[in-house]
Design an enzyme around this catalytic site. Structure first.
Site, PDB file in Angstrom:
ATOM      1  CD  GLU A   1      -2.889   1.122   0.058  1.00  0.00           C
ATOM      2  OE1 GLU A   1      -3.059   2.189  -0.560  1.00  0.00           O
ATOM      3  OE2 GLU A   1      -3.449   0.063  -0.255  1.00  0.00           O
ATOM      4  CD  GLU A   2       0.470   3.640   2.686  1.00  0.00           C
ATOM      5  OE1 GLU A   2       0.750   4.478   1.812  1.00  0.00           O
ATOM      6  OE2 GLU A   2      -0.664   3.556   3.174  1.00  0.00           O
TER       7      GLU A   2
ATOM      8  CB  SER B   1      -8.034   9.611  -0.745  1.00  0.00           C
ATOM      9  OG  SER B   1      -7.136   8.769  -0.071  1.00  0.00           O
TER      10      SER B   1
ATOM     11  CG  ASP C   1     -11.867   2.582   1.948  1.00  0.00           C
ATOM     12  OD1 ASP C   1     -10.782   1.983   1.871  1.00  0.00           O
ATOM     13  OD2 ASP C   1     -12.006   3.790   1.666  1.00  0.00           O
TER      14      ASP C   1
ATOM     15  CG  HIS D   1      -9.612   4.402  -0.792  1.00  0.00           C
ATOM     16  ND1 HIS D   1     -10.136   5.184   0.215  1.00  0.00           N
ATOM     17  CD2 HIS D   1      -8.599   5.132  -1.325  1.00  0.00           C
ATOM     18  CE1 HIS D   1      -9.463   6.320   0.303  1.00  0.00           C
ATOM     19  NE2 HIS D   1      -8.528   6.309  -0.626  1.00  0.00           N
TER      20      HIS D   1
END
Length: 746
Positions: A212-213, A615, A690, A722
């Site tokens: 994800e990051e 977001s 989400d 999301h």
């Protein structure tokens, strides 16, 4: 969320640059049919044919790509173009494969990759250009380009994920049930290289924050000679096990997930090298500190040395280390990056084959630039420099001694292709058209595909020589009669660009879209569209499907305005680091600067300005409305983070540090303390399934507003993630947003 943000206080009225980069105008070619919300995401795709998954075959003879069908833009087949003749044809119809339901693991991976669609979604060329590996619905297919035959590989029971061909094409590797497997294509034998995966133990898989990051979607890496595979073994035992509710229209799905909340435990990670000959594993000594990240792993060309990037929990230290697999316990530091805020990750580590050195990207001088560094760790020379940023290395031609890269040297709002000699010297521009260029090079020659777009040109794909000369169109995508966009293109508006000056003297880029049939004697309401987070940039000269709603608003008599506040990408570390240890302060103040400028314009209705974002942009919309209600009459907040203690470790701690050392920063960065400042005019929406920005972020705001007796509106979408995918969901969402803006601002 995967991106970033910016801002600083502005005490004085900002100055505006005298001349815009692009003048406001409408596109002259095309009809004047109004763009309805129902048409924005219907098939055929409004932007026309926009291939994805672009590749050049290793021999350079074919261009291959995935293209959506005319009657369903989200169902993809595999197409090809013969480079010699320019002839295009269907290479593989997805109907020849069995397309079924995805596993939960694959659904999660695709959501984090922002991949949406059906049919053929990915493929891998064999090194001899005669075959491909095509994963589909957990099955693996071997496609012979020569015979046009598709073969289902016998991988055994279970869902195969993260499949790929080995470097020389002799094996297929994949992950199944948290273990790593290889299939020998000659003998068809399947071998389990790991066997202890299961429960909290995952082999060869990227952990949640890596996907994800960090932009790392895999947990294993083939050696170039196919003798070994490096892989991660993660232990999630210490990570908090939470039960997450995914709310669907017909029921609630309870999902257990180990989620690393900010300040809480991460996975424990190990790095091993498994030999294909005997399946024995040797483990790399990562050091005594186990609370670390492993964002990148890469083999050196000799297959004897393995590099990995070691990142501290606070992300202020990033070390590039190398081990020799014959003496795997000894680490050698090649590069050490340090920052008092955070060190950004990138993918630009490229080991050269003909000399003992490598190309490395670093922001050590304040902007992302390229360096040539020896295998002894000493910097040989800086290849690029200046107050502009390199985006990425695209190709290294060792024979000619040249590095091709994309960057923002010409304009920060555009991405161009450049070239510089490995021996140093002047940076040479290769691309020339104003807009955004993304390139895909052939493996062994400087011939490339250019994926280009601008505000007035939907994505085009063309083949180019090393000098930048266009050799052929893959998809010209010219907006002419018959093109899906043509009937609407006569009303299409392009914006004016400009700059405002922040309190510390840094430039803030903005763009302003004026309404269709603009009349300077009238006053118009304004919608400020915002993201505002790190690693993101909205103010660009590029095509985006997100601008479809902008065009619809322009035709309804709104001005649409965007400003990239401090903290956002491609302006250097000084611009980004402003937000360190407190979010939603400097960014909001920069957006206020934008509103001050808007109110100075005679055609702006200064009392009717709304802010809208999703977001991080949803977070910005809430913070702006709550902290600056005299600036914004209304706000639309989509899938916002409301309390950063609810978000993950790697993203949140990068900007806010650890909660134990920055408790005041976490409190000040939360939306909840500012609820009392809310007056009216709020619409929130969120996907109820989400798994990125959890639905709880919005429900906490709902409860806080209700406790204060504040009136607001909310729309929650059962089953939506999301990204709010799906034509029906998006039509309902944008119709609701348009109705809200019409009621609040007119």
């Amino acid at each position: 969320m995967k991106k970033n943000w910016m801002s600083l206080l502005l005490a004085t009225f900002p100055m505006m640059m005298a001349s815009p980069a692009i003048a406001q105008s409408s596109v002259t070619k095309g009809g004047d049919k109004p763009l309805t919300i129902e048409r924005m995401y219907a098939s055929p795709a409004l932007a026309g044919t926009s291939p994805r998954g672009l590749k050049l075959s290793p021999d350079g003879k074919r261009v291959t790509y995935l293209a959506g069908r005319k009657d369903d833009q989200h169902f993809y087949d595999l197409w090809q173009m013969d480079v010699a003749t320019g002839k295009q044809s269907l290479l593989l119809d997805a109907d020849k494969l069995t397309i079924g339901e995805l596993s939960d693991e694959e659904k999660a991976r695709r959501e984090r990759q922002r991949i949406y669609g059906q049919g053929i979604m990915e493929y891998f060329w064999a090194d001899d250009s005669q075959a491909m590996l095509i994963p589909a619905s957990g099955q693996l297919y071997y496609f012979s380009v020569k015979t046009n035959q598709v073969k289902l590989l016998k991988t055994g029971e279970g869902f195969a994920t993260d499949a790929r061909l080995s470097p020389k094409g002799n094996y297929v590797s994949f992950v199944r049930e948290q273990n790593l497997y290889v299939l020998d294509l000659k003998t068809e034998k399947v071998t389990a290289l790991t066997t202890d995966g299961g429960g909290a133990i995952k082999n060869a898989m990227a952990e949640f924050v890596a996907q994800e990051e960090m932009g790392r979607m895999t947990g294993y890496w083939w050696s170039p000679d196919e003798s070994a595979i490096a892989y991660t073994r993660i232990d999630e035992s210490a990570v908090e096990l939470v039960t997450r509710n995914e709310i669907y229209a017909d029921g609630i799905k309870l999902t257990e997930q180990r989620y690393p909340y900010a300040g809480k435990n991460n996975v424990t990670i190990a790095l091993g090298v498994v030999s294909l000959s005997d399946s024995k594993v040797a483990w790399v000594d990562l050091g005594k500190d186990t609370d670390i990240y492993l964002p990148r792993v890469k083999w050196l060309p000799d297959s004897k040395q393995l590099s990995y990037q070691w990142q501290s929990r606070d992300q202020q230290s990033l070390d590039l280390r190398v081990v020799n697999i014959d003496d795997i316990k000894r680490n050698k530091d090649l590069v050490q990056e340090r920052s008092e805020a955070w060190v950004n990750l990138n993918d630009d580590l490229h080991f050269l084959k003909k000399q003992k050195s490598f190309i490395w990207a670093s922001e050590r001088d304040g902007f992302n630039h390229l360096y040539l560094i020896g295998l002894d760790g000493k910097v040989i020379r800086q290849l690029t420099q200046g107050d502009w940023a390199v985006d990425a290395v695209e190709y290294i031609d060792e024979k000619a001694g040249e590095v091709y890269f994309t960057g923002r040297k010409t304009k920060v709002t555009e991405r161009q292709l450049y070239r510089v000699a490995i021996t140093g010297g002047k940076v040479e521009p290769i691309s020339s058209r104003s807009g955004m260029h993304s390139t895909v090079f052939a493996d062994n020659q400087p011939v490339y595909l250019d994926y280009f777009s601008s505000l007035s040109q939907p994505p085009q794909v063309s083949l180019h020589s090393e000098s930048g000369k266009r050799l052929a169109w893959v998809e010209q995508n010219e907006v002419k009669k018959g093109h899906p966009l043509y009937d609407y293109f006569g009303l299409w508006q392009v914006p004016e660009f400009g700059e405002l000056t922040a309190e510390d003297g840094q430039a803030l880029q903005y763009r302003i879209f004026k309404p269709t049939n603009f009349d300077a004697n009238k006053k118009y309401p304004v919608v400020v569209r915002v993201y505002g987070g790190p690693h993101a940039q909205l103010v660009t000269n590029s095509w985006s499907h997100q601008d479809y709603f902008t065009q619809h608003l322009l035709q309804q008599g709104f001005i649409v305005y965007q400003l990239d506040n401090r903290g956002s990408a491609h302006r250097g570390t000084k611009f980004e680091y402003v937000i360190y240890k407190q979010l939603g302060d400097a960014e909001v103040n920069d957006q206020k600067v934008g509103v001050d400028y808007l109110r100075s314009l005679p055609y702006v209705d200064g009392d009717n300005i709304a802010i809208y974002g999703h977001s991080y942009g949803g977070y910005m919309a809430l913070m702006s409305l709550f902290k600056a209600p005299d600036y914004f009459k209304a706000a639309i907040s989509g899938a916002p983070v409301s309390d950063w203690s609810l978000y993950d470790t790697h993203y949140t701690e990068r900007y806010l540090s650890h909660p134990e050392t920055n408790a005041k920063g976490y409190e000040a960065s939360s939306v909840l303390p500012y609820v009392k400042g809310y007056q009216s005019g709020l619409l929130m929406y969120h996907g109820m399934a989400d798994d990125n920005v959890l639905f709880e972020n919005s429900t906490r705001v709902y409860k806080a507003l209700q406790d204060e007796g504040k009136l607001f509106q909310m729309i929650d979408y059962p089953g939506s993630k999301h990204s709010m995918r799906g034509e029906k969901v998006r039509v309902h969402l944008y119709r609701s947003l348009a109705d809200f803006l019409d009621r609040e601002l007119k």
